[in-house]
Design an enzyme around this catalytic site. Sequence first.
Site, PDB file in Angstrom:
ATOM      1  N   ARG A  38     -45.519  21.392  22.524  1.00 39.11           N
ATOM      2  CA  ARG A  38     -46.718  21.887  21.846  1.00 39.11           C
ATOM      3  C   ARG A  38     -47.785  20.812  21.864  1.00 39.11           C
ATOM      4  O   ARG A  38     -47.533  19.687  21.444  1.00 39.11           O
ATOM      5  CB  ARG A  38     -46.385  22.272  20.402  1.00 39.11           C
ATOM      6  CG  ARG A  38     -47.317  23.306  19.808  1.00 39.11           C
ATOM      7  CD  ARG A  38     -46.843  23.738  18.447  1.00 39.11           C
ATOM      8  NE  ARG A  38     -45.512  24.337  18.466  1.00 39.11           N
ATOM      9  CZ  ARG A  38     -44.936  24.881  17.409  1.00 39.11           C
ATOM     10  NH1 ARG A  38     -45.563  24.888  16.244  1.00 39.11           N
ATOM     11  NH2 ARG A  38     -43.727  25.397  17.486  1.00 39.11           N
ATOM     12  N   SER A 127     -47.379  29.067  18.123  1.00 39.60           N
ATOM     13  CA  SER A 127     -46.987  29.569  16.811  1.00 39.60           C
ATOM     14  C   SER A 127     -48.181  29.615  15.856  1.00 39.60           C
ATOM     15  O   SER A 127     -49.165  30.297  16.117  1.00 39.60           O
ATOM     16  CB  SER A 127     -45.842  28.728  16.250  1.00 39.60           C
ATOM     17  OG  SER A 127     -45.359  29.246  15.046  1.00 39.60           O
ATOM     18  N   HIS A 128     -48.128  28.841  14.767  1.00 38.97           N
ATOM     19  CA  HIS A 128     -49.160  28.860  13.743  1.00 38.97           C
ATOM     20  C   HIS A 128     -50.239  27.809  13.965  1.00 38.97           C
ATOM     21  O   HIS A 128     -51.172  27.717  13.166  1.00 38.97           O
ATOM     22  CB  HIS A 128     -48.530  28.629  12.368  1.00 38.97           C
ATOM     23  CG  HIS A 128     -47.851  27.298  12.251  1.00 38.97           C
ATOM     24  ND1 HIS A 128     -46.568  27.086  12.709  1.00 38.97           N
ATOM     25  CD2 HIS A 128     -48.281  26.108  11.759  1.00 38.97           C
ATOM     26  CE1 HIS A 128     -46.238  25.826  12.484  1.00 38.97           C
ATOM     27  NE2 HIS A 128     -47.259  25.206  11.907  1.00 38.97           N
ATOM     28  N   LYS A 137     -41.752  27.578  24.218  1.00 39.96           N
ATOM     29  CA  LYS A 137     -40.407  27.537  23.660  1.00 39.96           C
ATOM     30  C   LYS A 137     -39.470  28.064  24.738  1.00 39.96           C
ATOM     31  O   LYS A 137     -39.685  29.155  25.275  1.00 39.96           O
ATOM     32  CB  LYS A 137     -40.314  28.418  22.412  1.00 39.96           C
ATOM     33  CG  LYS A 137     -41.240  27.990  21.278  1.00 39.96           C
ATOM     34  CD  LYS A 137     -41.117  28.929  20.081  1.00 39.96           C
ATOM     35  CE  LYS A 137     -42.016  28.496  18.934  1.00 39.96           C
ATOM     36  NZ  LYS A 137     -41.910  29.389  17.758  1.00 39.96           N
ATOM     37  N   ASP A 271     -46.554  34.822  11.107  1.00 40.84           N
ATOM     38  CA  ASP A 271     -47.251  33.720  11.766  1.00 40.84           C
ATOM     39  C   ASP A 271     -47.724  34.168  13.144  1.00 40.84           C
ATOM     40  O   ASP A 271     -47.564  35.336  13.525  1.00 40.84           O
ATOM     41  CB  ASP A 271     -46.385  32.466  11.817  1.00 40.84           C
ATOM     42  CG  ASP A 271     -45.151  32.609  12.688  1.00 40.84           C
ATOM     43  OD1 ASP A 271     -44.817  33.734  13.075  1.00 40.84           O
ATOM     44  OD2 ASP A 271     -44.503  31.584  12.978  1.00 40.84           O
ATOM     45  N   ASP A 273     -46.906  33.776  16.327  1.00 45.43           N
ATOM     46  CA  ASP A 273     -46.002  34.368  17.318  1.00 45.43           C
ATOM     47  C   ASP A 273     -45.018  35.337  16.682  1.00 45.43           C
ATOM     48  O   ASP A 273     -44.101  35.823  17.344  1.00 45.43           O
ATOM     49  CB  ASP A 273     -45.271  33.286  18.110  1.00 45.43           C
ATOM     50  CG  ASP A 273     -44.429  32.359  17.239  1.00 45.43           C
ATOM     51  OD1 ASP A 273     -44.728  32.231  16.038  1.00 45.43           O
ATOM     52  OD2 ASP A 273     -43.483  31.747  17.768  1.00 45.43           O
ATOM     53  N   ASP A 275     -42.532  35.287  14.663  1.00 41.90           N
ATOM     54  CA  ASP A 275     -41.093  35.092  14.471  1.00 41.90           C
ATOM     55  C   ASP A 275     -40.763  34.726  13.031  1.00 41.90           C
ATOM     56  O   ASP A 275     -39.591  34.705  12.654  1.00 41.90           O
ATOM     57  CB  ASP A 275     -40.524  34.057  15.443  1.00 41.90           C
ATOM     58  CG  ASP A 275     -41.119  32.660  15.274  1.00 41.90           C
ATOM     59  OD1 ASP A 275     -42.135  32.533  14.575  1.00 41.90           O
ATOM     60  OD2 ASP A 275     -40.574  31.715  15.861  1.00 41.90           O
ATOM     61  N   ARG A 276     -41.786  34.440  12.218  1.00 36.69           N
ATOM     62  CA  ARG A 276     -41.580  34.159  10.795  1.00 36.69           C
ATOM     63  C   ARG A 276     -42.293  35.215   9.960  1.00 36.69           C
ATOM     64  O   ARG A 276     -43.375  35.682  10.318  1.00 36.69           O
ATOM     65  CB  ARG A 276     -42.124  32.786  10.415  1.00 36.69           C
ATOM     66  CG  ARG A 276     -41.330  31.635  10.976  1.00 36.69           C
ATOM     67  CD  ARG A 276     -41.818  30.323  10.402  1.00 36.69           C
ATOM     68  NE  ARG A 276     -43.176  30.012  10.816  1.00 36.69           N
ATOM     69  CZ  ARG A 276     -43.962  29.138  10.208  1.00 36.69           C
ATOM     70  NH1 ARG A 276     -43.553  28.522   9.118  1.00 36.69           N
ATOM     71  NH2 ARG A 276     -45.160  28.892  10.663  1.00 36.69           N
ATOM     72  N   HIS A 358     -37.716  31.327   8.615  1.00 39.92           N
ATOM     73  CA  HIS A 358     -36.987  31.740   9.809  1.00 39.92           C
ATOM     74  C   HIS A 358     -35.660  32.342   9.361  1.00 39.92           C
ATOM     75  O   HIS A 358     -34.942  31.747   8.541  1.00 39.92           O
ATOM     76  CB  HIS A 358     -36.699  30.545  10.722  1.00 39.92           C
ATOM     77  CG  HIS A 358     -37.874  30.094  11.521  1.00 39.92           C
ATOM     78  ND1 HIS A 358     -38.328  30.761  12.633  1.00 39.92           N
ATOM     79  CD2 HIS A 358     -38.704  29.031  11.370  1.00 39.92           C
ATOM     80  CE1 HIS A 358     -39.371  30.120  13.146  1.00 39.92           C
ATOM     81  NE2 HIS A 358     -39.630  29.072  12.396  1.00 39.92           N
TER      82      HIS A 358
END
Length: 493
Positions: A38, A127-128, A137, A271, A273, A275-276, A358
């Site tokens: 990242r 992500s965020h 990832k 978030d 992407d 995933d959370r 998560h």
Amino acid sequence: MTMTSNVLTSNAVDDGTTTAAPTPGEQLASIVKAYDVRGLVGTQLTAAGAFALGHAFAGLVAAPPHGAGCIVIGHDMRDSSPELGAAFGSGVRSAGLDVEFIGLASTDMLYLASGLLDMPGAMFTASHNPARYNGVKMCLAGAKPISLDTGLATIRDAAVALLDEGRPVPNPVAGSLPARPMVTDYADYLLDLVDLSGVRPLRVVVDAGNGMAGHTVPPIFARLPFALDPLYFELDGTFPNHEANPLDPANLVDLQARVRATGADLGLAFDGDADRCFVVDERGEPVSPSAITALVAVRELARRPGSTVLYNLISSAAVPQIVREHGGRPVRTRVGHSYIKAEMARTGALFGGEHSAHYYFADFYGADSGMLAALHVLAALGRSDAPLSELTSQYQRYAASGEINSTVADVRPCLAAIRGWAQECGADVDSLDGLTVTVDRGAWFNVRPSNTEPLLRLNVEAEDTERMSALRDEILGVIRSAGDTSTNDGWSG
């Protein structure tokens, strides 16, 4: 968005000498983290860097014991993501492997594709993080994790060597290969895992934060008996409304206001992407991720009694208590998805939850899915006559500080001071991840260094707010007295 590689230049310094600017490989190496990549687009992460990463990743997964022949690639809604994903795919093909593009995807959708197709995967997302960042990832076939210890360091070193050779990079064209959309497969798979038949109608506000939940939520909610009130569903990698990080309280304000104004039953925030997932109750009050972990664990243990449930070491002490009360076996883990995924595989755990929202499921290839956790919350609430605040109160037994970050130039004297404080108090100390100190009356705290920043992260919990606040302030005083610090209160991902 056009991205270029860095070139070697000389920079003047104060004494009149010059120093070489970081090479493209050094720039790339600096953004390979514990379990992902990242960095800033155009400098740290370029199309050439993505190509090199793709080539190196292909080399790793093609070799024994993996023997992969194809890699699945997805990307989020950031402007740079299609080009970076295409460059990565070019690198994969240059190493002799095939590519399966799935186009726009959430990270958990990429994990599902990796599982269903039995292919290694790469997801382009930051992500965020703010719009100027991007990243990737990676996972092995079956959504198995990769960390620095299990292959990411090898990928990094091979990519850096390739990048600094100056090999010409083909000009990647985003969309040059047809995408295989996975959103219908994703919706089908998740809805098969959670029984939502017979639930009462609910009004649900969802804040997608202009991230990938705007792509994944509609096809799922279209098949559910809920009134969906969407906030910021337009895919926009510039995040024009607020950052797509629901663990920062500032980014929940709009969701909380909409829930209160409309009388909704609950609110969900994802978030970037997707995933959370973070939950607010009917009052607009945040529900602790530990409470969600406990709620989902109880539901999963009802299906498979006696199973193992994972929780990371900054989760509430209520989580292992509740798991035991429902016949499960709680196992404590370090913080971080590569660690908890490895423990999922080692222990055969049914479910796992983290403080950062998560949530990991054995039935989802051991990977994390915020959407799947949200469906469990909706199913539990839809079968209860009680509001969410009452339903979750049974899982929230202690007062917690949230995560407090202190900027520290050198964490070592701070950790030494905390260990000394604990010894003087006769408290129990363990070093699984930072220092976890258990003191009197059930109070405990964990302080751990960040893997990527000069930060100490403090989490404190006790039986009541007064005791928690006193312990929090005392430990912050120890940290501050041990070195120059500045402190930030609030949740951290």
